[in-house]
Structure formats: structure tokens, C-alpha cells
Design an enzyme around this catalytic site. Structure first.
Site, PDB file in Angstrom:
ATOM      1  N   GLU A 169       0.819  -1.211   0.000  1.00  0.00           N
ATOM      2  CA  GLU A 169       0.000   0.000   0.000  1.00  0.00           C
ATOM      3  C   GLU A 169       0.854   1.264   0.000  1.00  0.00           C
ATOM      4  OE1 GLU A 169      -3.036  -0.019  -0.566  1.00  0.00           O
ATOM      5  OE2 GLU A 169      -3.919  -1.880   0.155  1.00  0.00           O
ATOM      6  N   ASP A 208      -5.193  -9.986  -8.208  1.00  0.00           N
ATOM      7  CA  ASP A 208      -5.453  -9.120  -9.351  1.00  0.00           C
ATOM      8  C   ASP A 208      -4.221  -8.513 -10.012  1.00  0.00           C
ATOM      9  OD1 ASP A 208      -5.019  -7.641  -7.056  1.00  0.00           O
ATOM     10  OD2 ASP A 208      -6.863  -6.464  -7.183  1.00  0.00           O
TER      11      ASP A 208
END
Length: 632
Positions: free
Chosen positions: A221, A365
């Protein structure tokens, strides 16, 4: 025509009379007067009598057609001398005029050169542009960004995220002011100079001490949002051209210096791991790293760091960032896969995949996204294995994960929670909606489909992948339109032949696909996610089909209607299937960094951040493609 050919017709004289339609009566009389029939008929009395009889018959027919006296419905004659009679006489004379009227004159015949010139002038005049005012709609997106920023600035400046309903901030990403850095390059692209100044000033004054003093952050992140946002801001503010010039107060070098400083802290996640797979978490203040509580890392997270670290090495001239991050992909290349597909967990201790769960949603993903994007970023390098891995994985997706719903045949990507030998799950995260855009990029490498076709650059497989991209984009849009709010849930399930899912639909009974899509109670929330509008943006740029703009605008209007908070900011929703929807007190950083950025670019000029010159990281921060000649 720009240049007349030897056989150009521009000098040919066009006589309009040659093309004028002649009446039937004129044709008959001319033929009678000029043919042998006249000469033969006048030689005998019988012929003369027949001609006279024919002419009398014609005269009788004409007179009866224009007769002004008609029997009335009650059997009495109309009063010819009265108003009704005058009307009938006028009507009869009108019929006579219509019978003898001249045929309409045809428009002048134009030469081929004149036709070309006329079409060009019509096109240049703009008379053909009757579509929506996309510039005005783009301005609406810009206003939404300013509204979102105003809420953050007023109630949460310096925190990671805004809680728009309770008017406060929260640090959910380590306390580095993530919203400020995520939103910065969006403000630059939109030209919101005030936000650029405010964000740049905060970064210069506060970010260095936070990098040194904050506690635990997530490697993934922090890299995609903060390092990526700083590097993009450096480029967009002209850092690669001048290094220290800025029109908005903060020098570009400040962004690069902070990106490098933060990356130096994050490198410990790579260097302290016993394998090529980095640990998931870093403690900034003491430069230590450790794995997640279960000891595993997400496959997508460890393979979604390379765009950022490669670009940082390119800017600083220090190869260590690229070398450490690329070790991950080089290692993943050697591991066994299922037709190119990989499990969603991997161990940093052993360097091996853990479990058999295969999906393109959460934790899986962006592994597939970065295979093609890292290759695109560094074309000409020796990283062609990434392109090969990407192509193999897409073949695996089509073979193992792509299905169609019933009864209406929506194409979707499901999951294999127990591996290829286990049962197939018709579950699809909203996160999977990144895939249409990635497929389109992989097919044309960022240029338009029309240009790629004209230059014969698309293989059959490329065309097949582009078709799949468009089919999946429609499915992603229908995930929005099937709900009462017009906003997609976090997860949907699809009905398949022989395997119907149970559960309620989206609430919009007018949707054609209300029986194809199932939304379970735990999955009804919306977090303002960007993946669908990201794919709409890429597909519009590549196919030039205006329906993607239309779909994006409908999604934006739903965000405006149901998530906008009057006091500033936008909120997530707890349930998109009910009206009015229950709001959730959170505005994710990616709403400013990704969702509004992609919507703005979708509705704007196509030469802004062109896809054959830039690659977007998974947080929508654009990096220049190495060796691309930028027109901007």
C-alpha cells in the site's frame, strides 16, 4: 481532392437539363409527333377517326376527375353557388394544377472534386458534432474532486483518510498523509493549482519527519500510493526537465527526495527476507520488517512494486531499487503454475506458493496487471519473459475462469478456490474489473485499435483478447446498472447453466440482467472503487467507442447522487440495493487518486497522458514509458 488524377471529372460540364425528369404526357406527345405512327395514321380516315376518339376519351377522363359537383351523402346536389360550391371548385382547380404541375427540378449534379470539397467544409464547420458536451461534463468531475478535497482539507488534513460523516480524519495506512499524496497528481492533471500548492506545501513541511518517525506500514500500500504518487508528481511537475522549477511553490526535487527516502526504509522488507519474496510489513522508525501474522504474503502485493521501484532507479541512477523488486518476478517465473495462473498466497520464508486458491480478485489481481505493465514500461529490455508470462496467464484465464451467465449470457471471470481440480465458483469481485483495461493494453500496447489494425499489428489472439475486454467491460457496467442506486457492490455472483445461485438481486427490476446477477447481503457495500471506470477509460482510448464515455458518465452521476456529502467529501455505501442507501463513514484515498482521475481523463482530450507514452501504476499514478517520445 487534394490532387486531381489524370481522369478527374472536375472539368466535365454538367448540364442539369440532361438529368431533369420529363412528364409522361410530354413523352407520349413527342413520340407521336416524331414517330412513323403520325405519318401512317393520317393516311387513312379510319386512323384519323381513332386518333380523334382517343383524344376525346382522354379529355373526358380529365374533365370527370376535376368535376366540381359531387353527390352529397343525402342524395341532393351541393350548392355550387354557395360556399361549399366555391370550395369544391377551388378544390377541383387545385387538382387540375397538381395534374399539370411541372416535375421538381433536381439539385445540381456535383463533380467528384466538388463533393469532396463540400464534405470537408461540412466536417470542418463542426455541424456533425451533435453529441453531449463532454467538456462540461469533465468540468463536473473536476468540481467533484474539489468538493472531495475540501472535505478532507477541512476535517482531516494530514491524516490518511477522511471520515466525511463524523468530520474527522483517521490513519488507516500508517499515517503518511496518504490522501494528500494520492490526490496530488490528480490535481496536477486537472489543473487545480490551489490543491497542488496545499499538497506540495504539506509534503515539504511534514512528510520527511513522518517517514522517519511512523510505526508500521504495509509495503504494498505504501509503495503504490505514496512512493508512486510522489514519483508521478515529480514527473508531472517537470522534474525530469528542470529538476527544481515549479510554478506552484514546491520544487519537483522535494517529491523525488521523499520518494527515495521512503523507498530506502521500505527496502528492508526485501533484504531481511530469507527468500526473494519480501515481508509484507515495515516498521519505518527502526527500519525493520516482518511478515503478516499468518506468515504469508499476498501474491499480488509482492508482484506489484516493480513499476515504482524501476522508475525510481531510472530517476536516481541507483539500480538497487529495481534489482530488489525485479528479483520477485524473476523468482515467480520459476515457480509451477496452472496454465499461467497462480495461487493468491506465497510464503516469504520458503518462496513457494501456499494453497490452491486461484482468482483475479483480491490478493491476485495486480499480479497479472503488472506482468504486462512492467514489460510495457521497459520495452527493449531483456524482460520479455514477463510478456510471455502474461500471454500464458490470459490463455489460462480464458480456458479455466471465463464463463457466461444465464439467462442472458454476461461474460464473467470466476474463481477456483480449491485449485483446478476443485469446483468452479461463479463469484466475481469488483476488483476483477481491472481486467478489461489490462486486456486492451496487452492487445494494442496503448495505441488505438484502428491504428493497430491499419498497421497490421494485431494477431488473432490480440483481437480475441480485445473482444473479451469489451464483453467483460459490459458485465462490469451491468454490475452497476442492476442495482437500485446504479452503483456496483463489492462482490457479485452469476447464475450459470445448471448451477443457479440463491440470493437477492440488485434491486433494479428494469435491468435485463436482474436474473443473471446475484448480490449476497454481505457483499452489498460500495467503497468508491475505480476498477470499472479505469477499464472504461482505457477502452475508450483504444476503441474510440463513445459508449464507454456514456457508461462512465452514468456511474459518475450515481456517485454524485448517492455518495456526495454536503459538508465536503464523498462516503462509501453499506448497501447499494436499497433506497436511500445507508452511508458508511469513509472516503478512501483512491477515490481522489484513481476514480475521479480516470473519470476526468475518460471525458477529456485523448492526447492527455496518452497510453502509448505512459503506464499507470495500480493506484492510477502515471509513469512515462522508457524511450517513448512524449508530445506534451
Amino acid at each position: 481532392m487534394s490532387k486531381s488524377l489524370p481522369y478527374s471529372m472536375k472539368d466535365v460540364h454538367y448540364d442539369n437539363a440532361k438529368f431533369r425528369q420529363r412528364s409522361f404526357f410530354k413523352v407520349i406527345t413527342q413520340n407521336m409527333l416524331t414517330s412513323n405512327l403520325k405519318r401512317e395514321c393520317v393516311k387513312c380516315s379510319t386512323g384519323k377517326f381513332l386518333m380523334l376518339l382517343m383524344m376525346c376519351g382522354l379529355a373526358y377522363l380529365m374533365l370527370t376527375r376535376m368535376s366540381s359537383i359531387h353527390p352529397s351523402t343525402d342524395g341532393t346536389a351541393k350548392n355550387v353557388g354557395g360556399q361549399e360550391g366555391a370550395k369544391l371548385i377551388a378544390d377541383g382547380s387545385g387538382r387540375l394544377r397538381r395534374l399539370w404541375r411541372k416535375p421538381p427540378r433536381l439539385p445540381p449534379m456535383l463533380t467528384p472534386d466538388e463533393i469532396t470539397s463540400r464534405n470537408r467544409s461540412l466536417h470542418n464547420s463542426g455541424n456533425l458534432d451533435v453529441g453531449p458536451n463532454w467538456k462540461a461534463r469533465q468540468q463536473r468531475v473536476k468540481e467533484a474532486f474539489i468538493h472531495a478535497w475540501s472535505g478532507y482539507k477541512n476535517y482531516a488534513m494530514g491524516y490518511d483518510e477522511l471520515m466525511p460523516l463524523s468530520h474527522r480524519g483517521v490513519d488507516g495506512l500508517g499515517g503518511l498523509g496518504a490522501t494528500i499524496i494520492d490526490a496530488l497528481d490528480t490535481a496536477m492533471i486537472m489543473g487545480v493549482d490551489e490543491v497542488v500548492r496545499e499538497a506540495g506545501s504539506w509534503i515539504e513541511e511534514h512528510l520527511p519527519e513522518r517517514i522517519d518517525g511512523k510505526d508500521q506500514v504495509n509495503l504494498f500500500e505504501t509503495t503504490i500510493r505514496v512512493v508512486g504518487g510522489l514519483l508521478s508528481a515529480y514527473h508531472l511537475s517537470g522534474g525530469e526537465k528542470s529538476g527544481n522549477a515549479s510554478q506552484n511553490g514546491t520544487k519537483p526535487a522535494v517529491y523525488l527526495e521523499n520518494a527515495r527516502k521512503l523507498a530506502d526504509h521500505l527496502l528492508i522488507a526485501f533484504t531481511s527476507s530469507p527468500s526473494a519474496i519480501p515481508f509484507s510489513d515495515v516498521v519505518l522508525r527502526d527500519r525493520s520488517a516482518h511478515p503478516a501474522p499468518d506468515g504469508l504474503s499476498s501474491t499480488s502485493e509482492v508482484s506489484t512494486l516493480q513499476l515504482e521501484f524501476n522508475y525510481l532507479s531510472s530517476l536516481t541512477g541507483d539500480p538497487k531499487y529495481s534489482l530488489e523488486s525485479m528479483k520477485v518476478l524473476e523468482h515467480l517465473k520459476t515457480l509451477p503454475k496452472v496454465e499461467g495462473l497462480v495461487p493468491i498466497y506465497i510464503s516469504p520464508h520458503s518462496g513457494e506458493f501456499s494453497g490452491e486458491n486461484i482468482r483475479l480478485g483480491s490478493r491476485g489481481d495486480s499480479y497479472y496487471e503488472y506482468l504486462i505493465k512492467v514489460w510495457l514500461q521497459n520495452q527493449g529490455s531483456n524482460w520479455t519473459y514477463l510478456h510471455n508470462m502474461y500471454e500464458e496467464s490470459i490463455r489460462g484465464v480464458k480456458h479455466l475462469l471465463v464463463r457466461k451467465s444465464v439467462p442472458n449470457g454476461l461474460v464473467f471471470v470466476g474463481e477456483l478456490p480449491y485449485g483446478p481440480q476443485g469446483s468452479f465458483s461463479p463469484k466475481m469481485d469488483h476488483l476483477v474489473c481491472f481486467l478489461p483495461g489490462t486486456l486492451a493494453l496487452g492487445a494494442t500496447k496503448g495505441i488505438t485499435k484502428e491504428k493497430a489494425m491499419r498497421e497490421n499489428l494485431l494477431s488473432f489472439e490480440d483481437l480475441e483478447n480485445l473482444k473479451l475486454a469489451e464483453d467483460l467491460a459490459k458485465t462490469c457496467f451491468e454490475m452497476y446498472s442492476v442495482t437500485s442506486t446504479g452503483l456496483a457492490p463489492e462482490i457479485v455472483y452469476f447464475n450459470m447453466e445448471g448451477e443457479s445461485e440463491s440470493g437477492p438481486g440488485g434491486g433494479n427490476k428494469d435491468s435485463k440482467y436482474v436474473n443473471d446477477i446475484i448480490i449476497k447481503p454481505a457483499d452489498r457495500h460500495n467503497l468508491l472503487r475505480p476498477e470499472t471506470v479505469e477499464s472504461l477509460f482505457i477502452l475508450f482510448r483504444i476503441t474510440e467507442d463513445p459508449k464507454y464515455r456514456k457508461w462512465g458518465w452514468e456511474i459518475f452521476e450515481a456517485f454524485e447522487k448517492y455518495t456526495k456529502v454536503d459538508s465536503g467529501g464523498y462516503s462509501s455505501l453499506d448497501d447499494v440495493t436499497t433506497l436511500p442507501p445507508q452511508r458508511r463513514d469513509k472516503m478512501e484515498t483512491f477515490f481522489l487518486g484513481e476514480t475521479l482521475k480516470y473519470l476526468y481523463l475518460l471525458l477529456g482530450e485523448t492526447n492527455v497522458i496518452p497510453l502509448d507514452e505512459y503506464v499507470f501504476n495500480t493506484e492510477a499514478h502515471p509513469f512515462p514509458i522508457r524511450g517513448a517520445s512524449r508530445k506534451q
